[in-house]
Motif scaffolding. Structure first.
Motif, PDB file in Angstrom:
ATOM      1  N   HIS A 159      12.618 -11.605  14.993  1.00  0.00           N
ATOM      2  CA  HIS A 159      12.982 -10.286  15.520  1.00  0.00           C
ATOM      3  C   HIS A 159      13.992  -9.591  14.620  1.00  0.00           C
ATOM      4  N   MET A 160      14.921 -10.377  14.087  1.00  0.00           N
ATOM      5  CA  MET A 160      15.955  -9.784  13.231  1.00  0.00           C
ATOM      6  C   MET A 160      15.374  -9.336  11.889  1.00  0.00           C
ATOM      7  N   ILE A 161      14.438 -10.111  11.375  1.00  0.00           N
ATOM      8  CA  ILE A 161      13.902  -9.814  10.037  1.00  0.00           C
ATOM      9  C   ILE A 161      12.882  -8.686  10.093  1.00  0.00           C
ATOM     10  N   ALA A 162      12.152  -8.617  11.204  1.00  0.00           N
ATOM     11  CA  ALA A 162      11.031  -7.673  11.282  1.00  0.00           C
ATOM     12  C   ALA A 162      11.427  -6.225  10.906  1.00  0.00           C
ATOM     13  N   PRO A 163      12.529  -5.656  11.455  1.00  0.00           N
ATOM     14  CA  PRO A 163      12.870  -4.264  11.084  1.00  0.00           C
ATOM     15  C   PRO A 163      13.132  -4.126   9.585  1.00  0.00           C
ATOM     16  N   ALA A 164      13.810  -5.109   9.012  1.00  0.00           N
ATOM     17  CA  ALA A 164      14.118  -5.034   7.577  1.00  0.00           C
ATOM     18  C   ALA A 164      12.824  -5.053   6.768  1.00  0.00           C
ATOM     19  N   VAL A 165      11.892  -5.914   7.168  1.00  0.00           N
ATOM     20  CA  VAL A 165      10.604  -5.990   6.466  1.00  0.00           C
ATOM     21  C   VAL A 165       9.876  -4.655   6.590  1.00  0.00           C
ATOM     22  N   LEU A 166       9.969  -4.061   7.799  1.00  0.00           N
ATOM     23  CA  LEU A 166       9.311  -2.759   8.042  1.00  0.00           C
ATOM     24  C   LEU A 166       9.887  -1.681   7.128  1.00  0.00           C
ATOM     25  N   GLN A 167      11.214  -1.693   6.993  1.00  0.00           N
ATOM     26  CA  GLN A 167      11.866  -0.684   6.143  1.00  0.00           C
ATOM     27  C   GLN A 167      11.461  -0.855   4.681  1.00  0.00           C
ATOM     28  N   VAL A 168      11.396  -2.104   4.256  1.00  0.00           N
ATOM     29  CA  VAL A 168      10.974  -2.358   2.869  1.00  0.00           C
ATOM     30  C   VAL A 168       9.565  -1.825   2.660  1.00  0.00           C
ATOM     31  N   LYS A 169       8.707  -2.083   3.649  1.00  0.00           N
ATOM     32  CA  LYS A 169       7.319  -1.622   3.534  1.00  0.00           C
ATOM     33  C   LYS A 169       7.258  -0.107   3.456  1.00  0.00           C
ATOM     34  N   GLU A 170       8.062   0.563   4.308  1.00  0.00           N
ATOM     35  CA  GLU A 170       8.073   2.042   4.291  1.00  0.00           C
ATOM     36  C   GLU A 170       8.547   2.566   2.942  1.00  0.00           C
ATOM     37  N   VAL A 172       8.349   1.084   0.092  1.00  0.00           N
ATOM     38  CA  VAL A 172       7.307   0.849  -0.908  1.00  0.00           C
ATOM     39  C   VAL A 172       6.217   1.896  -0.785  1.00  0.00           C
ATOM     40  N   GLU A 173       5.842   2.168   0.462  1.00  0.00           N
ATOM     41  CA  GLU A 173       4.807   3.194   0.691  1.00  0.00           C
ATOM     42  C   GLU A 173       5.257   4.526   0.102  1.00  0.00           C
ATOM     43  N   THR A 174       6.523   4.921   0.340  1.00  0.00           N
ATOM     44  CA  THR A 174       7.058   6.203  -0.156  1.00  0.00           C
ATOM     45  C   THR A 174       6.994   6.239  -1.676  1.00  0.00           C
ATOM     46  N   GLU A 181       8.098  12.431  -2.899  1.00  0.00           N
ATOM     47  CA  GLU A 181       9.385  12.821  -3.484  1.00  0.00           C
ATOM     48  C   GLU A 181       9.746  11.917  -4.660  1.00  0.00           C
ATOM     49  N   ALA A 182       9.498  10.668  -4.514  1.00  0.00           N
ATOM     50  CA  ALA A 182       9.871   9.720  -5.569  1.00  0.00           C
ATOM     51  C   ALA A 182       9.060   9.974  -6.830  1.00  0.00           C
ATOM     52  N   GLN A 183       7.759  10.144  -6.632  1.00  0.00           N
ATOM     53  CA  GLN A 183       6.879  10.410  -7.786  1.00  0.00           C
ATOM     54  C   GLN A 183       7.323  11.710  -8.488  1.00  0.00           C
ATOM     55  N   LYS A 184       7.629  12.735  -7.664  1.00  0.00           N
ATOM     56  CA  LYS A 184       8.038  14.039  -8.246  1.00  0.00           C
ATOM     57  C   LYS A 184       9.315  13.874  -9.063  1.00  0.00           C
ATOM     58  N   PRO A 254       4.129   1.160  -9.928  1.00  0.00           N
ATOM     59  CA  PRO A 254       3.190   0.959  -8.802  1.00  0.00           C
ATOM     60  C   PRO A 254       2.793  -0.513  -8.648  1.00  0.00           C
ATOM     61  N   SER A 255       2.576  -1.180  -9.805  1.00  0.00           N
ATOM     62  CA  SER A 255       2.150  -2.588  -9.718  1.00  0.00           C
ATOM     63  C   SER A 255       3.266  -3.460  -9.119  1.00  0.00           C
ATOM     64  N   VAL A 256       4.525  -3.196  -9.583  1.00  0.00           N
ATOM     65  CA  VAL A 256       5.668  -3.967  -9.075  1.00  0.00           C
ATOM     66  C   VAL A 256       5.845  -3.734  -7.580  1.00  0.00           C
ATOM     67  N   LEU A 257       5.738  -2.460  -7.209  1.00  0.00           N
ATOM     68  CA  LEU A 257       5.921  -2.138  -5.786  1.00  0.00           C
ATOM     69  C   LEU A 257       4.837  -2.800  -4.938  1.00  0.00           C
ATOM     70  N   GLY A 258       3.623  -2.809  -5.510  1.00  0.00           N
ATOM     71  CA  GLY A 258       2.511  -3.481  -4.792  1.00  0.00           C
ATOM     72  C   GLY A 258       2.818  -4.944  -4.574  1.00  0.00           C
ATOM     73  N   LYS A 259       3.377  -5.587  -5.593  1.00  0.00           N
ATOM     74  CA  LYS A 259       3.708  -7.016  -5.481  1.00  0.00           C
ATOM     75  C   LYS A 259       4.788  -7.230  -4.425  1.00  0.00           C
ATOM     76  N   ILE A 260       5.789  -6.345  -4.432  1.00  0.00           N
ATOM     77  CA  ILE A 260       6.871  -6.492  -3.439  1.00  0.00           C
ATOM     78  C   ILE A 260       6.301  -6.392  -2.025  1.00  0.00           C
ATOM     79  N   GLU A 261       5.373  -5.456  -1.883  1.00  0.00           N
ATOM     80  CA  GLU A 261       4.794  -5.268  -0.548  1.00  0.00           C
ATOM     81  C   GLU A 261       4.030  -6.524  -0.111  1.00  0.00           C
ATOM     82  N   LYS A 262       3.259  -7.057  -1.082  1.00  0.00           N
ATOM     83  CA  LYS A 262       2.486  -8.277  -0.760  1.00  0.00           C
ATOM     84  C   LYS A 262       3.436  -9.419  -0.383  1.00  0.00           C
ATOM     85  N   ALA A 263       4.526  -9.526  -1.150  1.00  0.00           N
ATOM     86  CA  ALA A 263       5.489 -10.600  -0.880  1.00  0.00           C
ATOM     87  C   ALA A 263       6.083 -10.444   0.513  1.00  0.00           C
TER      88      ALA A 263
END
Lengths: 341, 296
Positions: A159-170, A172-174, A181-184, A254-263
Motif C-alpha cells: 500500500h505504501m509503495i503503490a502511490p510512489a510506483v503510480l507517480q513514477v509511471k505517470e 514516465v508517461e509524461t 511539455e517535456a518533449q517541447k 524514450p528507451s531509458v524511460l521505457g525501461k524504468i517503466e518496465k522495472a
C-alpha cells in the motif's frame, strides 16, 4: 464351602500373607504414580484466565503462554460464544497460568498472539500493564490483540509503495508523450543550442572587423582581442559538444524511460508475488518446521531410551575398533631395491 | 476340591513371583552401557574420520584428525584412546615419510611415566618402533624395540607373535643372516597361518622367498613369492603386489630368464605407476634397461 477358605485365606494369618504379597506392589505403584504426577506437574496449581477474540485463527490448544519470554502456561480451551441480542458471536480462549506467576500479570495486562520469529512457533505473550493494578485473578479476562503477520506487513508495504510506483509511471508517461511539455522543452533547448554556433560566428566576424578598424590601437589591446577570439573558439567547441550530448540524450531518453517503466511494473508484480508467497509460507512453514523438529526430537529420545533400556542394550554392540591394522612391513612408500625392502 | 483350588492358586502366585524376581534380577544385573563423555564421543568421531581419510590416501588431513582425537582423549585422560591414536598417528606419519615424527609419537607411549598405558598397547608401540627402525636400517635400535615388544606382549596368546617373528626375520635379512631369516620366516609363516592373519602370512612368504633367493633356491623362492602375490592380490595391497612382482623379476633374472624377468618388472612398473610411486618406477625402469642391454 467358604470362599476365603478355598483361597487359602484362613483367618488373620491368611490375610497377613496376602498383604505381604500385595503391599510391596501397591507401594511400588504408588511411588510410580507420585513420580509421574510430580514429573508431569499435574499437581501444580494453575489459574484459568480468559481472552476474547473475533476468531481463533492462529490459536491452538497447547500453545505456550509467555510472560517476559518465560513460559508460564498454555492455551487449554477454545470455545465459540454464540452472539445474542444483536451482538456477534466471539471466541473465548482459556489460558491456564501457573498460579505462582500471576503476581507478574496485573489486571491491565494485554495478551498478544505473535510468532517468535518469521517462521517460528506461535505463542501468546502477555504484556504486563503498568503494574499499579492488582494481579489478575481466577476467571478474569485480559484484553487480546494480534501482532501483524508477514502477509499483513507485506500488504502494508504494498500500500505504501503503490502511490510512489503510480507517480513514477505517470512521470514516465509524461516524458514519453509526443508533443508534451517535456518533449517541447527538450526541443526548445535543442533549437537554442543549434542557434548558438551561428551567433558565435557572427560575433566573431564583428570582432574581426573591429580589429581591422582598431589595428592602430596599441599592442596591449590587440593581444586582448586575440585572447577573446581564442576564448570564443573554446566556447563554440563547448557549445557543439553540448549540442551533440543533448541530441544523444534526446535519442536515448524514450528507451531509458521505457525501461524504468518496465522495472516499476516488474517491481509491483514482484511485491504481489512476495505477498502471496509470504501468506502461504506463514501458514505452512511454521507448522511443518514445528512438526518436523518435534518428530525428530521424539524419535531421538525414543531411540536413545530404547538403546539404554534392558534388554535392548545387550544387543547393541560397543564402539567400533578404532585401530589401524598393524603391518610388519609398513613403509612410507614401496622401497624396492632389487626386490628387497 | 478346595485343596486343589488352594494348591493351584498358591503355585501360580509363587510361579509369578519367582518369574518376576528372576526378570528383575536379570535386568538389574546387566551392566548398563558406560556413560560416554562428549569429549570421548568427539574423539571417536575424529578417529573414525581420520581412518576414512587414511583409507582414501589423504594422510596429511588424517594426521590432523588423529591429533585432534588425541587431544580430546588426553582431556579425559583415557589411556586406551591416547595409545590407539598415537599408534595410528605413527602409521600415518610413516606413510608420509616422516619417520622421526612417527618414532616420537610412539615414544610418548613407551617412555611415559605418568599414565598407565595397557601392556598390549605398549607392546604394539614397541613393535611399530621396530618396524620403522628396520625400514630405516637401524638394526640395533629395532632389536631393542623388538625385545621390549616381546616383554610387554602377554605370554599366553600374544597376538603380535607372528608379526614380531616377521620383523625379526627382516632384521636377520638386513644383517645378511639369510639362513636365520629363513628359519624365522618359516616360524612366522606357521604362526601367522595359525592366527589366520593373511596379510602377515604374505609378508612371511615374501621374506621366505627373499631368503631362499639369497641362498640360491630360485625355484623354491619363486613358488613362495607367487603364493604371496596371490594373497596380496586377494587383499588388494598395491604396494605389496609391486614388491612381489619385482622380487619375482629378480628371481627370474637370477635364473637367466631375461624376458620373464622383464615381464615381471614391467608389471611392477605398471602397478607402481598406477599407485603414483615415481621413485620406484624410475628405479625399475633402470633395472629393465640394464637387463635388456645385458641380454643383447
Amino acid at each position: 464351602m467358604n470362599v476365603s477358605t478355598s483361597l487359602g485365606l484362613k483367618g488373620a494369618g491368611g490375610l497377613q500373607r496376602m498383604l505381604m504379597f500385595t503391599l510391596p506392589a501397591l507401594v511400588l505403584v504408588a511411588i510410580v504414580t507420585v513420580t509421574i504426577v510430580w514429573k508431569q506437574e499435574l499437581i501444580v496449581s494453575r489459574t484459568p484466565i480468559y481472552v476474547f477474540t473475533e476468531n481463533a485463527l492462529g490459536v491452538a490448544r497447547g500453545m505456550p503462554v509467555k510472560v517476559f519470554g518465560i513460559t508460564v502456561g498454555a492455551v487449554t480451551d477454545i470455545i465459540i460464544i454464540p452472539g445474542s441480542g444483536g451482538a456477534k458471536g466471539r471466541v473465548r480462549v482459556e489460558l491456564e497460568v501457573k498460579s505462582e506467576h500471576l503476581q507478574h500479570i496485573p489486571r491491565d495486562s494485554r495478551a498478544r498472539l505473535l510468532r517468535e520469529s518469521v517462521v517460528g512457533q506461535s505463542i501468546i505473550e502477555i504484556l504486563p500493564g503498568e503494574g499499579q493494578e492488582r494481579p489478575i485473578a481466577r476467571n478474569e479476562v485480559l484484553a487480546f490483540e494480534r501482532s501483524k503477520s508477514v502477509g499483513e506487513i507485506a500488504e502494508e508495504l504494498n500500500h505504501m509503495i503503490a502511490p510512489a510506483v503510480l507517480q513514477v509511471k505517470e512521470f514516465v508517461e509524461t516524458m514519453k508523450m509526443q508533443g508534451g511539455e517535456a518533449q517541447k522543452s527538450l526541443q526548445h533547448a535543442a533549437t537554442l543550442l543549434e542557434e548558438l554556433p551561428e551567433s558565435n560566428r557572427q560575433l566573431r566576424k564583428t570582432l574581426v572587423a573591429a580589429e581591422k578598424v582598431l589595428v592602430h590601437v596599441d599592442g596591449a589591446l590587440g593581444e586582448v582581442a586575440t585572447k577573446a577570439g581564442s576564448t570564443l573558439d573554446s566556447v563554440q567547441r563547448t557549445a557543439d559538444s553540448v549540442q551533440r550530448t543533448a541530441a544523444g540524450v534526446e535519442t536515448a531518453m524514450p528507451s531509458v524511460l521505457g525501461k524504468i517503466e518496465k522495472a516499476a511494473d516488474s517491481a509491483a508484480q514482484t511485491a504481489v508475488s512476495v505477498k502471496a508467497l509470504a501468506d502461504g509460507a506463514a501458514t505452512r512453514i511454521p507448522v511443518l518446521l514445528d512438526s518436523g523438529s518435534m518428530v525428530v526430537r521424539d524419535v531421538d529420545e525414543i531411540v536413545e531410551g530404547a538403546k539404554r533400556s534392558w534388554p535392548v542394550r545387550n544387543f547393541i554392540s560397543g564402539p567400533a575398533d578404532l585401530r589401524l591394522p598393524l603391518d610388519s612391513q609398513e613403509a612410507a612408500r614401496p622401497i624396492v631395491k632389487d626386490g628387497r625392502r | 476340591m478346595g485343596r486343589i483350588l488352594q494348591g493351584g492358586w498358591c503355585s501360580s502366585v509363587w510361579w509369578s513371583v519367582v518369574m518376576l524376581i528372576s526378570l528383575a534380577v536379570t535386568g538389574c544385573s546387566t551392566i548398563a552401557p558406560a556413560l560416554t563423555a562428549p569429549e570421548r564421543t568427539q574423539a571417536i568421531e575424529a578417529s573414525k574420520y581420520a581412518t576414512s581419510l587414511f583409507n582414501r590416501g589423504d594422510y596429511a588431513e588424517a594426521a590432523a584428525q588423529y591429533k585432534r582425537a588425541l587431544l580430546l582423549e588426553r582431556s579425559i585422560e583415557n589411556e586406551e584412546g591416547i595409545a590407539v591414536n598415537l599408534i595410528n598417528l605413527s602409521i600415518v606419519l610413516q606413510r608420509m615419510g616422516d619417520n622421526a615424527a612417527a618414532l616420537s609419537s610412539l615414544a610418548q607411549i613407551i617412555n611415559d611415566r605418568l599414565l598407565q598405558f595397557p601392556a598390549g598397547r605398549v607392546a604394539e608401540a614397541a613393535f611399530r618402533t621396530a618396524v620403522i627402525m628396520s625400514e630405516t636400517g637401524d638394526v640395533k635400535g629395532a632389536s631393542v624395540a623388538l625385545q621390549l615388544a616381546r616383554e610387554k606382549c602377554p605370554p599366553s596368546g600374544c597376538v603380535l607373535a607372528g608379526k614380531l617373528l616377521n620383523v625379526q626375520a627382516q632384521l636377520s635379512s638386513l644383517d645378511k643372516d639369510f639362513a636365520g631369516a629363513l628359519t624365522l620366516a618359516t616360524q612366522a609363516l606357521e604362526v601367522n597361518r595359525r592366527q589366520g592373519d593373511s596379510a602377515e602370512e604374505a609378508n612371511s612368504l615374501r621374506l621366505l622367498g627373499a631368503a631362499l633367493l639369497e641362498l640360491g633356491s630360485s625355484d623354491a623362492a619363486q613358488k613362495v613369492i607367487l603364493e604371496a602375490l596371490a594373497i596380496d592380490k586377494s587383499l588388494l595391497q598395491a604396494h605389496k603386489i609391486m614388491r612381489d612382482l619385482s622380487l619375482l623379476g629378480r628371481v627370474a633374472s637370477s635364473k637367466g630368464a631375461v624376458n620373464e624377468a622383464a615381464v615381471y618388472y614391467q608389471r611392477a612398473i605398471a602397478v607402481a605407476s598406477a599407485a603414483g610411486d615415481r621413485q620406484t618406477v624410475a628405479h625399475l625402469e633402470q633395472l629393465v634397461k640394464g637387463l635388456l642391454a645385458g641380454g643383447r
